[in-house]
Design a protein around this motif. Structure first.
Motif, PDB file in Angstrom:
ATOM      1  N   LEU A  90     -10.627  -8.672   0.668  1.00 40.98           N
ATOM      2  CA  LEU A  90     -10.036  -9.671   1.469  1.00 40.98           C
ATOM      3  C   LEU A  90      -8.612  -9.615   2.141  1.00 40.98           C
ATOM      4  CD1 LEU A  90      -9.497 -11.998  -2.282  1.00 40.98           C
ATOM      5  CD2 LEU A  90     -11.938 -11.623   0.130  1.00 40.98           C
ATOM      6  N   LEU A  91      -8.349  -8.822   2.188  1.00 39.54           N
ATOM      7  CA  LEU A  91      -6.459  -8.336   3.521  1.00 39.54           C
ATOM      8  C   LEU A  91      -6.857  -7.712   4.815  1.00 39.54           C
ATOM      9  CD1 LEU A  91      -4.176  -6.282   0.412  1.00 39.54           C
ATOM     10  CD2 LEU A  91      -3.824  -8.900   1.984  1.00 39.54           C
ATOM     11  N   VAL A  92      -8.343  -7.607   4.548  1.00 35.14           N
ATOM     12  CA  VAL A  92      -8.771  -7.249   5.552  1.00 35.14           C
ATOM     13  C   VAL A  92      -9.413  -8.728   6.608  1.00 35.14           C
ATOM     14  CG1 VAL A  92     -10.966  -6.167   6.611  1.00 35.14           C
ATOM     15  CG2 VAL A  92      -9.253  -4.527   5.306  1.00 35.14           C
ATOM     16  N   ARG A  93      -9.986  -9.842   5.822  1.00 33.67           N
ATOM     17  CA  ARG A  93     -10.254 -10.505   6.728  1.00 33.67           C
ATOM     18  C   ARG A  93      -9.401 -10.696   6.931  1.00 33.67           C
ATOM     19  NH1 ARG A  93     -14.859 -13.206   2.661  1.00 33.67           N
ATOM     20  NH2 ARG A  93     -16.027 -10.931   2.207  1.00 33.67           N
ATOM     21  N   ALA A  94      -8.149 -10.914   5.856  1.00 35.43           N
ATOM     22  CA  ALA A  94      -7.281 -12.078   6.650  1.00 35.43           C
ATOM     23  C   ALA A  94      -6.147 -11.341   7.553  1.00 35.43           C
ATOM     24  CB  ALA A  94      -6.021 -12.284   5.190  1.00 35.43           C
ATOM     25  N   GLY A  95      -6.487 -10.221   8.215  1.00 40.44           N
ATOM     26  CA  GLY A  95      -6.515  -9.476   9.153  1.00 40.44           C
ATOM     27  C   GLY A  95      -4.747  -8.495   8.807  1.00 40.44           C
ATOM     28  N   ARG A  96      -4.620  -8.421   7.644  1.00 41.20           N
ATOM     29  CA  ARG A  96      -3.690  -7.620   6.745  1.00 41.20           C
ATOM     30  C   ARG A  96      -3.886  -6.350   6.538  1.00 41.20           C
ATOM     31  NH1 ARG A  96      -1.967 -12.093   3.054  1.00 41.20           N
ATOM     32  NH2 ARG A  96      -0.556 -10.628   1.607  1.00 41.20           N
ATOM     33  N   HIS A  97      -3.518  -5.951   7.666  1.00 46.43           N
ATOM     34  CA  HIS A  97      -4.531  -3.761   7.576  1.00 46.43           C
ATOM     35  C   HIS A  97      -3.634  -3.395   6.900  1.00 46.43           C
ATOM     36  CE1 HIS A  97      -8.167  -5.650  10.106  1.00 46.43           C
ATOM     37  NE2 HIS A  97      -7.432  -6.316  10.709  1.00 46.43           N
ATOM     38  N   THR A  98      -2.449  -3.182   6.591  1.00 42.51           N
ATOM     39  CA  THR A  98      -1.589  -2.534   6.832  1.00 42.51           C
ATOM     40  C   THR A  98      -1.944  -2.205   4.931  1.00 42.51           C
ATOM     41  OG1 THR A  98      -0.466  -2.532   8.504  1.00 42.51           O
ATOM     42  CG2 THR A  98       0.700  -1.236   6.545  1.00 42.51           C
ATOM     43  N   GLU A  99      -2.009  -3.763   4.716  1.00 49.42           N
ATOM     44  CA  GLU A  99      -1.718  -4.253   3.285  1.00 49.42           C
ATOM     45  C   GLU A  99      -3.034  -3.477   2.708  1.00 49.42           C
ATOM     46  OE1 GLU A  99       0.091  -7.564   1.633  1.00 49.42           O
ATOM     47  OE2 GLU A  99       0.183  -8.005   4.960  1.00 49.42           O
ATOM     48  N   ALA A 100      -3.949  -4.057   3.379  1.00 54.12           N
ATOM     49  CA  ALA A 100      -5.644  -3.430   2.724  1.00 54.12           C
ATOM     50  C   ALA A 100      -6.017  -1.463   2.302  1.00 54.12           C
ATOM     51  CB  ALA A 100      -6.030  -4.094   3.905  1.00 54.12           C
ATOM     52  N   VAL A 101      -4.063  -1.183   3.377  1.00 52.93           N
ATOM     53  CA  VAL A 101      -5.357  -0.343   3.435  1.00 52.93           C
ATOM     54  C   VAL A 101      -4.015   0.616   2.091  1.00 52.93           C
ATOM     55  CG1 VAL A 101      -4.203   1.855   4.492  1.00 52.93           C
ATOM     56  CG2 VAL A 101      -4.661   1.034   5.622  1.00 52.93           C
ATOM     57  N   ALA A 102      -3.163  -0.170   1.929  1.00 51.39           N
ATOM     58  CA  ALA A 102      -2.252   0.598   0.903  1.00 51.39           C
ATOM     59  C   ALA A 102      -2.777   0.570  -0.641  1.00 51.39           C
ATOM     60  CB  ALA A 102      -0.880  -0.394   0.530  1.00 51.39           C
ATOM     61  N   ALA A 103      -4.032  -1.138  -0.279  1.00 47.40           N
ATOM     62  CA  ALA A 103      -4.610  -1.400  -1.378  1.00 47.40           C
ATOM     63  C   ALA A 103      -6.019  -0.402  -1.967  1.00 47.40           C
ATOM     64  CB  ALA A 103      -5.415  -3.148  -1.486  1.00 47.40           C
ATOM     65  N   TYR A 104      -6.583  -0.568  -0.898  1.00 47.68           N
ATOM     66  CA  TYR A 104      -8.014   1.178  -0.715  1.00 47.68           C
ATOM     67  C   TYR A 104      -7.312   2.839  -1.287  1.00 47.68           C
ATOM     68  CZ  TYR A 104     -11.547  -2.098   1.644  1.00 47.68           C
ATOM     69  OH  TYR A 104     -12.319  -2.517   2.137  1.00 47.68           O
ATOM     70  N   ASP A 105      -5.750   2.915  -1.159  1.00 52.86           N
ATOM     71  CA  ASP A 105      -5.304   3.471  -1.330  1.00 52.86           C
ATOM     72  C   ASP A 105      -5.596   4.151  -2.831  1.00 52.86           C
ATOM     73  OD1 ASP A 105      -5.311   5.354   0.351  1.00 52.86           O
ATOM     74  OD2 ASP A 105      -3.561   4.791   0.912  1.00 52.86           O
ATOM     75  N   LEU A 106      -4.937   2.651  -3.580  1.00 51.72           N
ATOM     76  CA  LEU A 106      -5.355   2.273  -5.231  1.00 51.72           C
ATOM     77  C   LEU A 106      -5.785   2.559  -5.679  1.00 51.72           C
ATOM     78  CD1 LEU A 106      -3.040   2.019  -7.206  1.00 51.72           C
ATOM     79  CD2 LEU A 106      -3.645  -0.590  -6.753  1.00 51.72           C
ATOM     80  N   ALA A 107      -6.900   1.688  -5.055  1.00 47.74           N
ATOM     81  CA  ALA A 107      -9.127   1.498  -5.259  1.00 47.74           C
ATOM     82  C   ALA A 107      -8.735   2.908  -5.501  1.00 47.74           C
ATOM     83  CB  ALA A 107      -9.742   0.590  -4.265  1.00 47.74           C
ATOM     84  N   ILE A 108      -9.033   3.784  -4.536  1.00 45.67           N
ATOM     85  CA  ILE A 108      -9.520   5.362  -4.911  1.00 45.67           C
ATOM     86  C   ILE A 108      -8.978   6.229  -5.449  1.00 45.67           C
ATOM     87  CG2 ILE A 108      -9.861   7.440  -2.899  1.00 45.67           C
ATOM     88  CD1 ILE A 108      -9.682   5.131  -0.810  1.00 45.67           C
ATOM     89  N   GLU A 109      -7.951   5.986  -6.391  1.00 46.55           N
ATOM     90  CA  GLU A 109      -7.211   6.526  -6.877  1.00 46.55           C
ATOM     91  C   GLU A 109      -7.446   6.656  -8.185  1.00 46.55           C
ATOM     92  OE1 GLU A 109      -2.680   6.554  -9.107  1.00 46.55           O
ATOM     93  OE2 GLU A 109      -2.798   5.952  -6.884  1.00 46.55           O
ATOM     94  N   ARG A 110      -7.871   4.847  -8.205  1.00 48.92           N
ATOM     95  CA  ARG A 110      -8.282   5.031  -9.825  1.00 48.92           C
ATOM     96  C   ARG A 110     -10.071   4.904  -9.983  1.00 48.92           C
ATOM     97  NH1 ARG A 110      -5.491  -1.381 -10.876  1.00 48.92           N
ATOM     98  NH2 ARG A 110      -3.314  -0.454 -10.989  1.00 48.92           N
ATOM     99  N   CYS A 111     -10.500   4.806  -8.801  1.00 45.21           N
ATOM    100  CA  CYS A 111     -11.850   4.791  -9.149  1.00 45.21           C
ATOM    101  C   CYS A 111     -13.181   6.421  -9.562  1.00 45.21           C
ATOM    102  CB  CYS A 111     -12.839   4.787  -8.134  1.00 45.21           C
ATOM    103  SG  CYS A 111     -14.775   4.195  -7.751  1.00 45.21           S
TER     104      CYS A 111
END
Length: 430
Positions: free
Chosen positions: A390-411
């Motif tokens: 959703l952050l990518v869709r909103a154009g907030r790419h820096t926050e999106a990358v941080a969220a992806y990092d957390l998702a990858i860590e947990r997955c």
């Protein structure tokens, strides 16, 4: 565990354990012996080759282990005859498996403990995956399973199919068990598979088996709604995985591969429950005492669980009816999720509602819906993954990358992690 043995585990664990428990009346003994048999197979089969009948080999090995244990306990003379049951005097294997399923719904166990125990015993789901289903750490779930086993043994819970007048009290617990097993099939927490269709199919078989036990089960709205939901979801199994084993999301799925016969079965079951009149919940659900939920339907549901499964099935039906992804009625799905969240208070439902709201075009509200979920979904990789998208869709790419990092860590699922890594790269490039 080598791949052929994994297949045998998934296909035969529950059946073999049910047979051993039926013959020994010792849950702890049967489970330990069967686990030992699989461990021995993992050592022997790679060198000696797969036996002609892997289940028979495992059963023989488990029985030998049981006899060793009985001798060590100095009660072999009393217990051994239970292992020598004549085939003609023994119950059908399906009945043995049903008894093991209904063991989870026994009043001596609370519903969560019983559901977790049955997922482990009947379907052989790894403890780590069960922990993710219940949104708790793996050590916590391991301890709960141990306590549940001990309670069953200490209470001497009978391995028997309840009488008709008792069965309705235990059907909803069985429904919850089957629902969790189905979820494990389509959202495996670990391993390389993005879908375990065989596990989901086993959950469907369990529901059909229980519904065939008598009138109370056959007319249970919760079981009927659950079966409808499962069929509608399971019908998409061949479209969920690409040729390279990667996950195919719903918008990109080839809908011509969906099993239309199963969709029609699911829709027919749902129509029996939703005939065009309003369905009211009496009494209101405990987790939302100030609200009653009304969903389209033809019967008055006194069960909040039945209403929950009806709403989920209605959502699945909307997807099944859409000929193309662009035909999906997202506003209707969004409203179903709103009702479902009101009914259950589930953080997972709220997460799914946020996705639906975003698909319906209200991205700011979707992001707001994710606020406050971090504590409830502290171990889930899907919350940061959805937030990142959703952050990518909103154009907030820096926050999106941080969220992806957390998702990858947990997955813990290898295929999902690969997909998340690819999306992170795309987000970082944006």
């Amino acid at each position: 565990m080598i791949e052929p043995l994994e297949v045998v585990w998934r296909d035969e664990w529950g059946r073999l354990l049910a047979l051993l428990v039926a013959q020994t009346r010792r849950l702890d003994l049967a489970e330990d012996a069967l686990a030992d048999a699989f461990e021995r197979a993992a050592r022997v089969w790679p060198q000696a080759g797969m036996p002609d009948s892997p289940p028979a080999w495992l059963m023989t090995a488990a029985k030998r282990r049981i006899l060793d244990r009985l001798r060590a306990e100095a009660v072999a003379a009393r217990k051994q005859p239970l292992l020598a049951v004549e085939e003609g005097n023994r119950c059908e294997e399906s009945d043995d498996l049903l008894r093991l399923v209904l063991l989870a719904a026994h009043p001596s166990l609370n519903e969560e403990a019983g559901a977790a125990l049955t997922l482990r015993l009947v379907l052989g789901i790894p403890t780590a995956d069960i922990a993710r289903l219940f949104l708790v750490p793996e050590p916590t779930m391991a301890a709960r399973l141990t306590r549940a086993r001990k309670k069953v043994v200490a209470a001497g819970v009978p391995l028997a199919i309840p009488e008709e007048e008792v069965l309705p009290q235990r059907l909803e617990t069985v429904a919850r068990v089957a629902y969790l097993a189905f979820t494990a099939g389509y959202a495996p927490g670990s391993g390389d598979d993005v879908v375990r269709a065989e596990l989901a199919g086993e959950a469907i078989r369990l529901v059909r088996l229980v519904r065939a036990t008598g009138r109370a089960a056959a007319t249970s709205p919760a079981l009927q709604a659950l079966l409808a939901l499962m069929l509608l979801q399971h019908a998409r199994r061949d479209a969920r995985v690409a040729a390279d084993g990667s996950l195919v999301l719903l918008p990109e799925q080839d809908r011509s591969t969906w099993h239309r016969d199963e969709i029609q079965q699911g829709l027919a079951l749902l129509r029996e429950l939703t005939g065009g009149h309003s369905v009211s919940i009496h009494p209101p659900p405990l987790r939302s005492p100030r609200h009653s939920t009304s969903v389209p339907g033809g019967v008055a549901l006194s069960s909040a669980l039945a209403a929950e499964y009806v709403l989920q099935a209605l959502i699945a039906a909307e997807h099944a009816r859409a000929g193309r992804a662009t035909d999906t009625d997202w506003p209707t799905i969004t409203d179903y999720y709103r009702q479902l969240e009101q009914l259950t208070g589930s953080p997972v439902v709220r997460l799914n509602r946020a996705v639906a709201v975003a698909e319906a075009g209200d991205l700011p509200t979707a992001l707001v819906l994710l606020d406050g979920l971090d504590e409830a979904l502290a171990h889930s990789h899907r919350l940061p993954a959805v937030r990142a998208e959703l952050l990518v869709r909103a154009g907030r790419h820096t926050e999106a990358v941080a969220a992806y990092d957390l998702a990858i860590e947990r997955c813990a699922n290898a295929r999902e992690r690969e997909q998340l890594l690819a999306r992170r790269v795309s987000a970082a490039g944006g």
